[in-house]
Design an enzyme around this catalytic site. Structure first.
Site, PDB file in Angstrom:
ATOM      1  N   GLY A  15       0.741  -1.255   0.000  1.00 45.49           N
ATOM      2  CA  GLY A  15       0.000   0.000   0.000  1.00 45.49           C
ATOM      3  C   GLY A  15       0.773   1.310   0.000  1.00 45.49           C
ATOM      4  O   GLY A  15       0.176   2.347   0.242  1.00 45.49           O
ATOM      5  N   SER A  21       1.610   8.283   1.921  1.00 52.32           N
ATOM      6  CA  SER A  21       0.990   7.020   2.347  1.00 52.32           C
ATOM      7  C   SER A  21       1.503   6.575   3.704  1.00 52.32           C
ATOM      8  O   SER A  21       2.714   6.664   3.986  1.00 52.32           O
ATOM      9  CB  SER A  21       1.313   5.896   1.356  1.00 52.32           C
ATOM     10  OG  SER A  21       0.851   6.182   0.075  1.00 52.32           O
ATOM     11  N   ILE A  22       0.599   6.035   4.508  1.00 50.42           N
ATOM     12  CA  ILE A  22       1.011   5.506   5.812  1.00 50.42           C
ATOM     13  C   ILE A  22       2.013   4.357   5.596  1.00 50.42           C
ATOM     14  O   ILE A  22       2.994   4.233   6.319  1.00 50.42           O
ATOM     15  CB  ILE A  22      -0.233   5.063   6.617  1.00 50.42           C
ATOM     16  CG1 ILE A  22      -1.152   6.274   6.865  1.00 50.42           C
ATOM     17  CG2 ILE A  22       0.186   4.421   7.934  1.00 50.42           C
ATOM     18  CD1 ILE A  22      -2.517   5.940   7.432  1.00 50.42           C
ATOM     19  N   ILE A  95      -4.425  -0.897   2.758  1.00 53.61           N
ATOM     20  CA  ILE A  95      -5.158  -0.866   1.490  1.00 53.61           C
ATOM     21  C   ILE A  95      -6.593  -0.405   1.733  1.00 53.61           C
ATOM     22  O   ILE A  95      -7.262  -0.939   2.624  1.00 53.61           O
ATOM     23  CB  ILE A  95      -5.205  -2.294   0.878  1.00 53.61           C
ATOM     24  CG1 ILE A  95      -3.788  -2.816   0.603  1.00 53.61           C
ATOM     25  CG2 ILE A  95      -6.060  -2.311  -0.391  1.00 53.61           C
ATOM     26  CD1 ILE A  95      -3.745  -4.284   0.198  1.00 53.61           C
ATOM     27  N   TYR A 150     -10.338   2.530  10.570  1.00 56.60           N
ATOM     28  CA  TYR A 150     -10.791   3.833  11.057  1.00 56.60           C
ATOM     29  C   TYR A 150     -12.014   3.666  11.961  1.00 56.60           C
ATOM     30  O   TYR A 150     -12.796   2.732  11.798  1.00 56.60           O
ATOM     31  CB  TYR A 150     -11.115   4.764   9.867  1.00 56.60           C
ATOM     32  CG  TYR A 150     -11.520   6.129  10.333  1.00 56.60           C
ATOM     33  CD1 TYR A 150     -10.656   6.871  11.132  1.00 56.60           C
ATOM     34  CD2 TYR A 150     -12.768   6.653  10.041  1.00 56.60           C
ATOM     35  CE1 TYR A 150     -11.038   8.111  11.619  1.00 56.60           C
ATOM     36  CE2 TYR A 150     -13.154   7.891  10.514  1.00 56.60           C
ATOM     37  CZ  TYR A 150     -12.281   8.613  11.305  1.00 56.60           C
ATOM     38  OH  TYR A 150     -12.655   9.823  11.793  1.00 56.60           O
ATOM     39  N   TYR A 160     -18.147   8.973   5.569  1.00 50.99           N
ATOM     40  CA  TYR A 160     -17.214   7.855   5.396  1.00 50.99           C
ATOM     41  C   TYR A 160     -17.838   6.754   4.534  1.00 50.99           C
ATOM     42  O   TYR A 160     -17.163   5.836   4.089  1.00 50.99           O
ATOM     43  CB  TYR A 160     -16.765   7.321   6.755  1.00 50.99           C
ATOM     44  CG  TYR A 160     -15.410   6.653   6.725  1.00 50.99           C
ATOM     45  CD1 TYR A 160     -14.255   7.377   6.430  1.00 50.99           C
ATOM     46  CD2 TYR A 160     -15.286   5.294   6.978  1.00 50.99           C
ATOM     47  CE1 TYR A 160     -13.013   6.754   6.399  1.00 50.99           C
ATOM     48  CE2 TYR A 160     -14.045   4.672   6.955  1.00 50.99           C
ATOM     49  CZ  TYR A 160     -12.917   5.409   6.665  1.00 50.99           C
ATOM     50  OH  TYR A 160     -11.691   4.792   6.634  1.00 50.99           O
ATOM     51  N   LYS A 167     -14.653  -1.325   7.016  1.00 52.55           N
ATOM     52  CA  LYS A 167     -13.719  -1.346   8.158  1.00 52.55           C
ATOM     53  C   LYS A 167     -14.246  -2.252   9.272  1.00 52.55           C
ATOM     54  O   LYS A 167     -13.474  -2.913   9.955  1.00 52.55           O
ATOM     55  CB  LYS A 167     -13.494   0.079   8.681  1.00 52.55           C
ATOM     56  CG  LYS A 167     -12.684   0.971   7.729  1.00 52.55           C
ATOM     57  CD  LYS A 167     -11.355   0.370   7.340  1.00 52.55           C
ATOM     58  CE  LYS A 167     -10.433   1.344   6.633  1.00 52.55           C
ATOM     59  NZ  LYS A 167      -9.252   0.685   6.033  1.00 52.55           N
TER      60      LYS A 167
HETATM   61  P1  NAI Z   1      -3.100   5.670   0.294  1.00 51.75           P
HETATM   62  O1  NAI Z   1      -4.060   6.104  -0.764  1.00 51.75           O
HETATM   63  O2  NAI Z   1      -1.750   6.224   0.272  1.00 51.75           O
HETATM   64  O3  NAI Z   1      -3.033   4.065   0.349  1.00 51.75           O
HETATM   65  C1  NAI Z   1      -4.061   3.203  -0.085  1.00 51.75           C
HETATM   66  C2  NAI Z   1      -3.376   2.109  -0.885  1.00 51.75           C
HETATM   67  O4  NAI Z   1      -4.283   1.058  -1.260  1.00 51.75           O
HETATM   68  C3  NAI Z   1      -2.748   2.643  -2.178  1.00 51.75           C
HETATM   69  O5  NAI Z   1      -1.360   2.389  -2.181  1.00 51.75           O
HETATM   70  C4  NAI Z   1      -3.458   1.847  -3.238  1.00 51.75           C
HETATM   71  O6  NAI Z   1      -2.689   1.634  -4.403  1.00 51.75           O
HETATM   72  C5  NAI Z   1      -3.755   0.559  -2.482  1.00 51.75           C
HETATM   73  N1  NAI Z   1      -4.700  -0.301  -3.191  1.00 51.75           N
HETATM   74  C6  NAI Z   1      -5.915   0.059  -3.711  1.00 51.75           C
HETATM   75  N2  NAI Z   1      -6.458  -0.995  -4.344  1.00 51.75           N
HETATM   76  C7  NAI Z   1      -5.584  -2.037  -4.220  1.00 51.75           C
HETATM   77  C8  NAI Z   1      -5.603  -3.393  -4.665  1.00 51.75           C
HETATM   78  N3  NAI Z   1      -6.617  -3.897  -5.370  1.00 51.75           N
HETATM   79  N4  NAI Z   1      -4.533  -4.180  -4.354  1.00 51.75           N
HETATM   80  C9  NAI Z   1      -3.491  -3.683  -3.648  1.00 51.75           C
HETATM   81  N5  NAI Z   1      -3.438  -2.415  -3.202  1.00 51.75           N
HETATM   82  C10 NAI Z   1      -4.469  -1.597  -3.485  1.00 51.75           C
HETATM   83  O7  NAI Z   1      -3.839   6.076   1.675  1.00 51.75           O
HETATM   84  P2  NAI Z   1      -3.553   5.704   3.217  1.00 51.75           P
HETATM   85  O8  NAI Z   1      -4.329   6.702   3.986  1.00 51.75           O
HETATM   86  O9  NAI Z   1      -2.116   5.550   3.466  1.00 51.75           O
HETATM   87  O10 NAI Z   1      -4.323   4.324   3.377  1.00 51.75           O
HETATM   88  C11 NAI Z   1      -3.773   3.192   3.980  1.00 51.75           C
HETATM   89  C12 NAI Z   1      -4.766   2.524   4.914  1.00 51.75           C
HETATM   90  O11 NAI Z   1      -4.979   3.363   6.049  1.00 51.75           O
HETATM   91  C13 NAI Z   1      -6.140   2.254   4.301  1.00 51.75           C
HETATM   92  O12 NAI Z   1      -6.625   1.008   4.770  1.00 51.75           O
HETATM   93  C14 NAI Z   1      -6.961   3.383   4.878  1.00 51.75           C
HETATM   94  O13 NAI Z   1      -8.348   3.090   4.900  1.00 51.75           O
HETATM   95  C15 NAI Z   1      -6.370   3.423   6.282  1.00 51.75           C
HETATM   96  N6  NAI Z   1      -6.694   4.621   7.054  1.00 51.75           N
HETATM   97  C16 NAI Z   1      -6.477   5.861   6.521  1.00 51.75           C
HETATM   98  C17 NAI Z   1      -6.840   6.990   7.217  1.00 51.75           C
HETATM   99  C18 NAI Z   1      -6.680   8.335   6.591  1.00 51.75           C
HETATM  100  O14 NAI Z   1      -7.318   9.299   7.066  1.00 51.75           O
HETATM  101  N7  NAI Z   1      -5.844   8.483   5.596  1.00 51.75           N
HETATM  102  C19 NAI Z   1      -7.432   6.914   8.577  1.00 51.75           C
HETATM  103  C20 NAI Z   1      -7.564   5.566   9.072  1.00 51.75           C
HETATM  104  C21 NAI Z   1      -7.222   4.463   8.321  1.00 51.75           C
END
Ligand code: NAI
EC number: 1.3.1.9
Length: 270
Positions: A15, A21-22, A95, A150, A160, A167
Site C-alpha cells: 500500500g 501514504s502511511i 489498502i 478507522y 465515510y 472497516k
Molecule cells: P493511500 O491512498 O496512500 O493508500 C491506499 C493504498 O491502497 C494505495 O497504495 C493503493 O494503491 C492501495 N490499493 C488500492 N487498491 C488495491 C488493490 N486492489 N490491491 C493492492 N493495493 C491496493 O492512503 P492511506 O491513507 O495511506 O491508506 C492506507 C490505509 O490506512 C487504508 O486502509 C486506509 O483506509 C487506512 N486509514 C487511513 C486513514 C486516513 O485518514 N488516511 C485513517 C484511518 C485508516
C-alpha cells in the site's frame, strides 16, 4: 531515532503509493529499525506511484499484486520468501478504496457493484492475505500481521460512506483470523485504528478538511500523523508486543474516548 527493534526480521508491506501514504512512512521506519521487506501494490498503482524511489531508499524489491487476486497473492508470498530467504515476521495491509466514494454515490444510494468491489479491495483482501499466508505456512512463530482501519467502524461518520462497513468487516477478520493464527502458528493479527491522515485515500473522503481539524481539536494529544502510525506499527512488529493479538488498537491521540473538548465547546459558545 532507531532502536534496532526489527533487526533480522523480514516482511511484506502493502500500500505505499506516494510519500504521504502511511505504508510509505512505515517502510521507511521499518528499514531504519533493521527490517527487510518486499514492497507491493496493485499493478495500476505502480504506474501512478513513486514506489521505485522508496524501493531504492529502503533497499527493497517490488512485486506487484492486486490484493483481491489469490493468484497474485500466492505469487507475491512465494517470491517474497524466496527473495528474503525464509519465512516472514511481519505483514502490513494498508489498502483501502471505495468506488461509491470515488463516484460520489451517497450511502443511501449505493451502487452494489461498486460496494462489492470496494469491499473486496478494502476488507475481504485482508482475509485473502491472511489465508494465503496461513495456507502457505509463510509466517514465522511470533510473527505479526497488521491492517489499518478507522473509527467509523464503531461510530457513524456520515461521509465515510460504505468504507465504515468495510472497516467493520476488516476488524472482524483480525479477530477471527487472529484466533486461528494464534492457536496454530503463534502469529498475532491486529488492526490499528488511525486518526484522519492527509493521504490520497484520506483526502478522498468528502469534507476531509473539516473532518481532520475537528479530530485535531477533539484529541487531547492531537491527531496521530502517518509517521506516528509508522512508529506504532513498528512496535507491533517488534518482539515487545508478542501477546497482543485480535485487537483493534486506537491510535488517535485520545479522540475515541473523548466526549467533547474545551476547544470544541468554545466554538459553539461563540
Ligand atoms: P493511500 O491512498 O496512500 O493508500 C491506499 C493504498 O491502497 C494505495 O497504495 C493503493 O494503491 C492501495 N490499493 C488500492 N487498491 C488495491 C488493490 N486492489 N490491491 C493492492 N493495493 C491496493 O492512503 P492511506 O491513507 O495511506 O491508506 C492506507 C490505509 O490506512 C487504508 O486502509 C486506509 O483506509 C487506512 N486509514 C487511513 C486513514 C486516513 O485518514 N488516511 C485513517 C484511518 C485508516
Amino acid at each position: 531515532m532507531s532502536y534496532n527493534l526489527l533487526k533480522g526480521k523480514k516482511g511484506i508491506i502493502f500500500g505505499a503509493l506516494d510519500e504521504n501514504s502511511i505504508a510509505w512512512k512505515t517502510a521507511e521506519r521499518v528499514f531504519e529499525e533493521g527490517g527487510k521487506f518486499v514492497l507491493t501494490n496493485a499493478p495500476i498503482a505502480m504506474r501512478m506511484g513513486q514506489i521505485n524511489a522508496l524501493a531504492e531508499k529502503t533497499e527493497s524489491e517490488i512485486i506487484p499484486a492486486d490484493a483481491t487476486s489469490i493468484e497474485d497473492l500466492e505469487n507475491l508470498i512465494e517470491k517474497a520468501t524466496e527473495i528474503l530467504g525464509g519465512k516472514l515476521d511481519f505483514v502490513l495491509h494498508s489498502i483501502g478504496m471505495s468506488v461509491n466514494v470515488r463516484k460520489n454515490r451517497h450511502y443511501t444510494d449505493e451502487n452494489y457493484d461498486f460496494t462489492q468491489k470496494g469491499w473486496d479491495v478494502s476488507a475481504l483482501s485482508f482475509h485473502k492475505v491472511c489465508q494465503t499466508l496461513y495456507k502457505k505456512d509463510a509466517m514465522n512463530e511470533w510473527g505479526s500481521i497488521v491492517a489499518l482501519t478507522y473509527m467509523a467502524a464503531q461510530r457513524t461518520f456520515p461521509d465515510y460512506n460504505d468504507m465504515a462497513d468495510n472497516k467493520a468487516y476488516l476488524e472482524s477478520v483480525a479477530r477471527s483470523f487472529g484466533y486461528f493464527f494464534g492457536k496454530d502458528k503463534k502469529v498475532r493479527v491486529n488492526t490499528i485504528s488511525q486518526s484522519p491522515t492527509p493521504t490520497t485515500a484520506g483526502q478522498g473522503v468528502k469534507g476531509f478538511g473539516g473532518f481532520i481539524s475537528y479530530a485535531e481539536k477533539m484529541s487531547p494529544l492531537g491527531n496521530a500523523s502517518a509517521l506516528d502510525c509508522a512508529d506504532y506499527t513498528v512496535s507491533l512488529f517488534s518482539d515487545l508486543t508478542r501477546k497482543v493479538t485480535m485487537q483493534n488498537l486506537f491510535h488517535d491521540g485520545g479522540f475515541s474516548n473523548t466526549g467533547v473538548s474545551n476547544e470544541v465547546i468554545e466554538k459553539f459558545s461563540e
